[in-house]
Design an enzyme around this catalytic site. Structure first.
Site: not given
Ligand code: PEP
Ligand code: MG
Length: 921
Positions: A27, A98, A107, A109, A371, A489, A595, A651, A778, A797, A799-802, A864, A884
């Site tokens: 402001k 203000r 709203g 503050m 603003r 609001h 999967r 997979r 992974e 690929s 597998g960033t979860n594992d 993935c 990708y």
């Molecule tokens: C992973 O591990 O990132 C993955 C894509 O495989 P999942 O989640 O099925 O273990």
């Molecule tokens: Mg996995």
């Protein structure tokens, strides 16, 4: 020399400018800038955010010591410009105070208006202006604001009405008037008396008479409001750091409440709900500040067109509209013209849609604030694309301006076509924030939170919302209010949250104590279902199914522009034809992860899978797998045919086998019955397959290497499906992916199984299919040996979860037990399963990509895991050089936009290891 805390502006000059938002708040920086571009802004000064931070670090005495002298000098400047004097009853200057943080927190503050008031000044003002009504109206407003903001007078109990509002309501009732501005002077005087009494009785103190004392009190109260609970919550919800602090803007008051020739209002240079290029705004004649947004009186529209549209929605006749709700354009044409001119000037200068506040005092227009306007996702896309098409901004600017997560809002649900809504309409309000929502009625924000925690879908129904309700609003599917316009609001906050909202549905009656809502004849209780259409303002009885819309128009164009810029491709994680269709519709360039285990649970086939698991030898297993083969072939045929000539990564089976077995006695008995085996055999198999650490156990390619028949069946099903499709003219592109590789030997084993099977299928069918092979990365060891395994495959690929699980040694399924503590203590910045940990897991991704591509220049590399759909992570993967990302279908549009943003921003997100960041590593 002491630190400079105060920056003045006024009369076309300013010490600050628009780029000083961090120091002066949004402001303050814009007030300075508006002076510099020649807009009429009441003179004043901004106290910096540094002063606020010093206040919280060192207390009020230290900050006031430096501040006082600078503020005195700045007030003198304002006195010089206005020709009035602060605290002088003969010629009073009144000030407004203000808040104003770096980013707008609507709203959240506090504000105090009409500072410098006391009884003497009130009388002096009445005499000087000849407007006794204005003087007493301003005085009573001052007492109310100072009393609640600075002296902290609040309702005794949460559900009680505000004590000042209670007095106002009583006086209005006694005087038999509906609106505040209809109160005669002696009623305002009575109100002043009662307010003073209330303050005295409740706090044991008087409001200071001295103007400067009022000023110090108000400045400190605004600082304090940075730390109030609702502001704190808002920052948490919006990821705003707590150490930014707020600036304080002190300005000469201008009076929108000084008679029929005065007004105050809020306007948007384009429609914030739809993005349409029309001037949109609301105003009230003879009113001050908060009156418009508080939703107490029904605000009027500034343009004639807007007023006519509003009247149609509100079912008001043209005669009634003209007589009671005329537009500013109609009743103050000269001032409207000037305002319209300011609108163009502001848009040209800021090159974006502006949200501005204005006041007309005795016919003179003042701009009080501007603003970048908050907007819905739909408006964000339209405005960005329109400004691009108008040549005001480049396509790169249009893309980078988009808030990725707001596109979620763009994918807002709509009512399913064919929903029986015709006779269900029970009320109509203003279309305050688009989308459709269905839920059970709750009347209090705290109930919305509780019900939501219990997994229920709710609609929060309020007479009007206040900043206290913010968490409850966030928990609701939609918000319905009885009062308030499109700048109320509820509307502003709902739009910010991307939540469906219908505001100002005046025909519904709400009774908080009995927890009921009446619409026409019908009474709705807490828990009853209603539905809202925030795009049209309609309210419906009952539960109605909602669906997501198609991608079209500007949104489609934006995503196409993005595709033209992005380097990193966006694929989908999809396991069935329905998801594949959604993914395709949202612009996926292929499937990055199918999967196959999900297919094993469908329908009756789990019985065949169990038969396969119970097999005593290879022959028995093959018999069971042979029964699964035609089913899998069909699965692959349908998913490959949806994706047509786009690549589909399938997979091979990944999870440990016990996941397919029942856990409880009843389930085991049923299984024994289904498969005609002994109950004890089932129990024995469940016991044998039990694993202590299943995520580190007999799964992925380890499973396939001990039971190669499974990979053989799946490979055969994939390739036979592709051959089958070729006969139908579909050129399917299957890619076979081996999960959980940790050493080259186990991968080689799988690759040779795939190759041999492919050869066999080729010979049998007299037709061969081009297919690719790849592996998931992974396990950290796979990264370390990336250069050794890369030459064996066509793609990696991640597998960033594992990979996250194995790198941290955090169990995916058990992290909930300690992550909240880690987040709260700041040991970790984000949930590493949502946003990639750049320092550790991210580093592995970079290493794996670089080493892999060095050893195999044709290697394609993607991600993935869940991170493939997370905006911050996508930017990282882009900078890491991946080819990708693959994410769930509904995240694809956002991923496409972010992929382009990442390319434009081209930030090399290397791994910064500064001392401060050390803690996060
Ligand atoms: C992973 O591990 O990132 C993955 C894509 O495989 P999942 O989640 O099925 O273990
Ligand atoms: Mg996995």
């Amino acid at each position: 020399m002491s630190t400079k805390y105060v920056y003045t502006f006024g009369d076309g000059l300013a010490e600050g400018h628009q780029s000083m938002k961090n120091l002066l708040g949004g402001k303050g920086a814009n007030l300075a800038q508006m002076n510099l571009i020649g807009l009429p802004v009441p003179p004043g000064f901004t106290i910096s955010t540094e002063a606020c931070n010093q206040y919280f670090q060192e207390g009020k005495n230290t900050v006031l010591e430096t501040l006082k002298k600078q503020v005195y000098e700045s007030v003198q400047e304002v006195e010089k410009i206005t020709g009035k004097s602060f605290g002088d009853a003969g010629n009073p200057l009144l000030l407004s105070v203000r808040s104003g943080a770096r980013v707008s927190m609507p709203g959240m503050m506090d504000t105090v208006l009409n500072l410098g008031m006391n009884r003497k000044v009130c009388l002096g003002l009445a005499e000087k202006t000849g407007n006794e009504q204005l003087a007493w109206d301003s005085y009573r407003r001052f007492l109310q604001m100072y009393g609640s903001v600075v002296m902290g007078l609040k309702p005794l109990f949460k559900e009680d009405p505000d004590p000042f509002e209670e007095i106002i309501e009583k006086i209005k009732e006694r005087r038999n008037v509906v609106l505040d501005n209809e109160l005669p002077i002696d009623a305002l005087q009575e109100m002043v008396e009662e307010f003073e009494k209330l303050i005295r009785n409740r706090t044991g103190k008087e409001i200071p008479n001295d103007a400067y004392e009022q000023l110090w009190g108000s400045i400190l109260a605004v600082f304090d409001s940075w730390m109030n609970q609702r502001a704190f919550q808002y920052r948490k919800l919006n990821d705003i750091p707590h150490d930014w602090g707020t600036a304080v803007n002190v300005q000469a008051m201008v009076f929108g409440n000084s008679g029929k020739n005065s007004a105050t209002g809020v306007a948007f240079t384009r429609d914030p709900a739809t993005g349409e290029k029309v001037f949109v705004g609301e105003y009230l004649v003879n009113a001050q500040g908060e009156d418009v947004v508080a939703g107490v009186r029904t605000p009027q529209q500034i343009t004639k067109l807007g007023s006519e549209r509003w009247a149609t929605l509100a079912n008001i006749s043209e005669d009634d509209r003209k007589a009671n709700f005329p537009s500013l354009e109609e009743i103050m044409p000269a001032q409207f013209k000037e305002l319209d001119h300011a609108r163009l000037k502001l848009e040209n200068h800021y090159r974006d849609m502006q949200d501005l506040e204005f006041t007309i005092e005795d016919g003179k227009l003042w701009i009080l604030q501007t603003r970048d306007g908050k907007r819905t996702g739909e408006a964000m896309v339209k405005i960005g694309m329109d400004l691009f098409k108008e040549g005001v901004i480049s396509k790169e600017e249009a893309i980078t301006r988009m808030e990725a997560n707001k596109l979620n809002e763009f994918l807002h649900p709509v009512f399913k076509s064919g929903a029986t809504l015709e006779n269900a309409e029970i009320a109509k309000g203003l279309p305050a924030s688009p989308g459709a929502a269905s839920g059970q009625i709750v009347f209090h924000a705290s109930d919305a939170e509780e019900w939501n925690d219990d997994g229920k879908k709710v609609i929060l129904v309020r007479i009007e919302t206040s900043p206290e309700d913010i968490k409850g609003m966030d928990s609701a599917q939609g918000i319905l209010t009885n009062r308030g316009g499109i700048t109320s609001h509820a509307a502003v906050v709902a739009r910010g949250m991307g939540k469906c909202c219908v505001s100002g549905a005046g025909t519904i009656m709400i009774d908080y104590t009995r927890k009921i809502m009446t619409a026409g004849e019908k009474v709705f209780k807490e828990g009853d279902w209603i539905s809202l259409n925030g795009t049209t303002g309609q309210v419906f009885d009952g539960k109605h199914e909602t669906v997501l819309p198609e991608i079209s128009g500007d949104f489609k164009e934006l995503l196409n522009l993005s595709d033209g810029i992005a380097r990193i491709k966006v694929k989908a994680n999809a396991d069935n034809p329905k998801d594949a269709r959604v993914a395709l519709n949202f612009g996926a360039t292929g499937i990055g992860l199918c999967r196959t285990e999900h297919m094993f649970f469908e329908g009756d086939r789990i019985k065949l899978v169990r038969e396969m698991i119970l097999a005593h030898n290879v022959e028995e297993r093959e018999i069971a797998l042979n029964k699964l083969l035609p089913i899998q072939r069909k699965d692959f045929e349908s998913i490959l045919s949806v994706m047509h000539d786009k690549p589909v990564t399938i997979r091979l089976l990944d999870p440990p086998l016990h996941e397919f077995l029942p856990e409880d006695e009843v389930g085991m008995m049923q299984m024994a019955k289904d498969l005609h085996v002994k109950y004890d055999d089932v129990v024995e198999m469940v016991r044998t397959l039990h694993e202590t650490n299943p995520m580190l156990g007999h799964r992925g390619c380890r499973l396939a290497n001990t039971f190669p028949e499974i990979s053989i069946m799946q490979t055969r099903a994939i390739l036979e499906a592709a051959i089958e499709l070729r006969k139908k003219g579909i050129n399917a592109r299957p890619e076979i992916m081996v999960p959980l590789t940790s050493m080259s030997g186990e991968l080689k084993e799988q690759l040779s199984i795939i190759k041999e099977t492919a050869q066999k299928v080729c010979e049998e069918k007299n037709d061969c299919i081009d297919y690719k092979v790849g592996t998931m990365i992974e396990i950290p060891r796979a990264v370390i040996i990336a250069d050794i395994i890369a030459p064996l495959v066509d793609f990696f690929s991640f597998g960033t979860n594992d990979l996250t699980q194995m790198t941290y040694g955090f169990s995916r399924d058990d992290i909930g037990k300690f992550l909240p503590v880690y987040l709260k203590k700041g040991i970790i910045a984000n949930d590493p399963f949502q946003t990639i940990d750049q320092y550790g897991v991210g580093r592995l991704v970079k290493i794996g990509n670089a080493h892999g591509k060095k050893a195999n220049t044709k290697l394609e590399v993607g991600v993935c895991g869940e991170h493939g759909g997370d905006p911050e992570s996508i930017k990282f993967f882009n900078s890491a050089g991946l080819d990708y990302v693959s994410c769930s279908p509904y995240r694809i549009p956002i991923a496409r936009l972010v992929a382009a943003q990442a390319k434009i921003e081209q930030k090399d997100i290397t791994v910064p290891l500064t001392v401060e960041e050390d803690i996060l590593v």
